[in-house]
Design an enzyme around this catalytic site. Structure first.
Site, PDB file in Angstrom:
ATOM      1  N   SER A 186       0.858  -1.189   0.000  1.00 19.78           N
ATOM      2  CA  SER A 186       0.000   0.000   0.000  1.00 19.78           C
ATOM      3  C   SER A 186       0.888   1.232   0.000  1.00 19.78           C
ATOM      4  CB  SER A 186      -0.857  -0.013   1.278  1.00 19.78           C
ATOM      5  OG  SER A 186      -1.297   1.288   1.627  1.00 19.78           O
TER       6      SER A 186
ATOM      7  N   TYR B 252      -3.220  -1.095   9.909  1.00 17.73           N
ATOM      8  CA  TYR B 252      -3.124  -1.293   8.446  1.00 17.73           C
ATOM      9  C   TYR B 252      -1.757  -0.827   7.956  1.00 17.73           C
ATOM     10  CZ  TYR B 252      -4.628  -1.041   3.526  1.00 17.73           C
ATOM     11  OH  TYR B 252      -4.753  -1.206   2.162  1.00 17.73           O
TER      12      TYR B 252
HETATM   13  C1  GCO Z   1      -7.142   4.856   4.258  1.00 19.81           C
HETATM   14  C2  GCO Z   1      -7.233   3.986   3.023  1.00 19.81           C
HETATM   15  C3  GCO Z   1      -5.832   3.603   2.564  1.00 19.81           C
HETATM   16  C4  GCO Z   1      -5.940   3.074   1.151  1.00 19.81           C
HETATM   17  C5  GCO Z   1      -4.684   2.504   0.573  1.00 19.81           C
HETATM   18  C6  GCO Z   1      -3.669   3.535   0.291  1.00 19.81           C
HETATM   19  O1  GCO Z   1      -7.981   4.696   5.160  1.00 19.81           O
HETATM   20  O2  GCO Z   1      -6.233   5.708   4.272  1.00 19.81           O
HETATM   21  O3  GCO Z   1      -8.017   2.837   3.259  1.00 19.81           O
HETATM   22  O4  GCO Z   1      -5.301   2.676   3.463  1.00 19.81           O
HETATM   23  O5  GCO Z   1      -6.881   2.051   1.085  1.00 19.81           O
HETATM   24  O6  GCO Z   1      -4.169   1.519   1.401  1.00 19.81           O
HETATM   25  O7  GCO Z   1      -2.575   2.884  -0.312  1.00 19.81           O
END
Ligand code: GCO
Length: 255
Positions: free
Chosen positions: A146, A159
């Protein structure tokens, strides 16, 4: 005329989380390049529906429903591939979830759930695939990172940490497995139009921020990951290892 470097005919690709979203788009692209797709998801009905749609489109597809966080299910899935004579030539570790909350409010269970789904799964499935790829002397692993593999955004700590881990897991895979003919690389999607991001897309201020912060001045479309996925899944990348390709409209390249 497809350049044979990008031809996946005769190859089998396991794409986790491929019944919808980015995984579905990449799986469709790999299928167009000639690969047989093992479609994965936790919902057997949704997976079966996706298989039917792939077959209706003339692609080779089979169902591989298992929970990417459940080690016994992963082991059973690979034992099933072995018993059926299915060699996973290409693994795309795509499955992932998002959970947005400030860390001071974040329950450890929620942290762990994201880490397990977005990072530990890639290790477990990668390990099982690599054991078999090493025996065959070749294989392709494409981990899905990501923008947050590189840059942090507030309220998405687990994440971000998981996707940062994906970048380094990819390098660790290269360090151990490149000598066995396995190329392990990653794709770092930017802000893509997906169900996971729908709330962000519909938020006018966030939408404006993404468009202002991205040199391309727009959100990405899932199918825009296909080129990088086919490249990293094909012979075109046989001397590429441990890399992450950002498909992000330029966001990670500018202030
Ligand atoms: C967030 C998004 C990001 C994107 C992506 C960016 O909440 O900022 O979900 O995480 O999905 O991963 O690369």
């Amino acid at each position: 005329m497809t350049n044979p470097l990008f031809d996946l005919t005769g190859k089998t690709a396991l794409v986790t989380g491929s019944s919808r979203g980015l995984g579905r788009a990449m799986a469709e692209g790999l299928a167009v390049a000639g690969a047989r797709i093992l479609i994965n998801g936790t919902d057997p009905e949704r997976v079966a529906q996706a298989v039917a749609e792939f077959r209706a489109a003339g692609h080779q597809a089979d169902a591989a429903p298992f929970d990417v966080t459940n080690e016994p299910e992963i082991l059973r899935a690979f034992e099933g591939f072995d018993a059926a004579g299915i060699a996973v030539d290409i693994l795309v570790n795509n499955a992932g979830i998002q959970f947005r909350k400030p860390m001071v409010e974040l329950a450890t269970a929620d942290w762990q759930r994201v880490i397990d789904t977005n990072l530990t799964s890639a290790f477990m499935i990668g390990r099982e695939a690599a054991k078999r790829m090493i025996a065959r002397g070749h294989g392709k692993i494409v981990n899905i990172g990501s923008l947050t593999s590189e840059l942090a955004r507030a309220t998405v700590a687990p994440y971000t940490v998981a996707k940062g881990g994906i970048k380094m897991l990819t390098r660790a895979m290269a360090a151990e497995w490149a000598q066995h003919g396995i190329q392990a690389n990653a794709i770092g999607p930017g802000y893509m139009i997906t169900d996971m991001n729908q709330a962000l897309i519909e938020n006018p201020s966030f939408d404006a921020w993404v468009k202002g912060r991205t040199p391309a001045r727009r959100w990405g479309r899932p199918e825009e990951l296909v080129g990088a996925a086919v490249f990293l899944a094909s012979s075109a990348s046989d001397y590429v290892n441990g890399q992450i390709i950002y498909v992000d409209g330029g966001m990670s390249s500018v202030l």
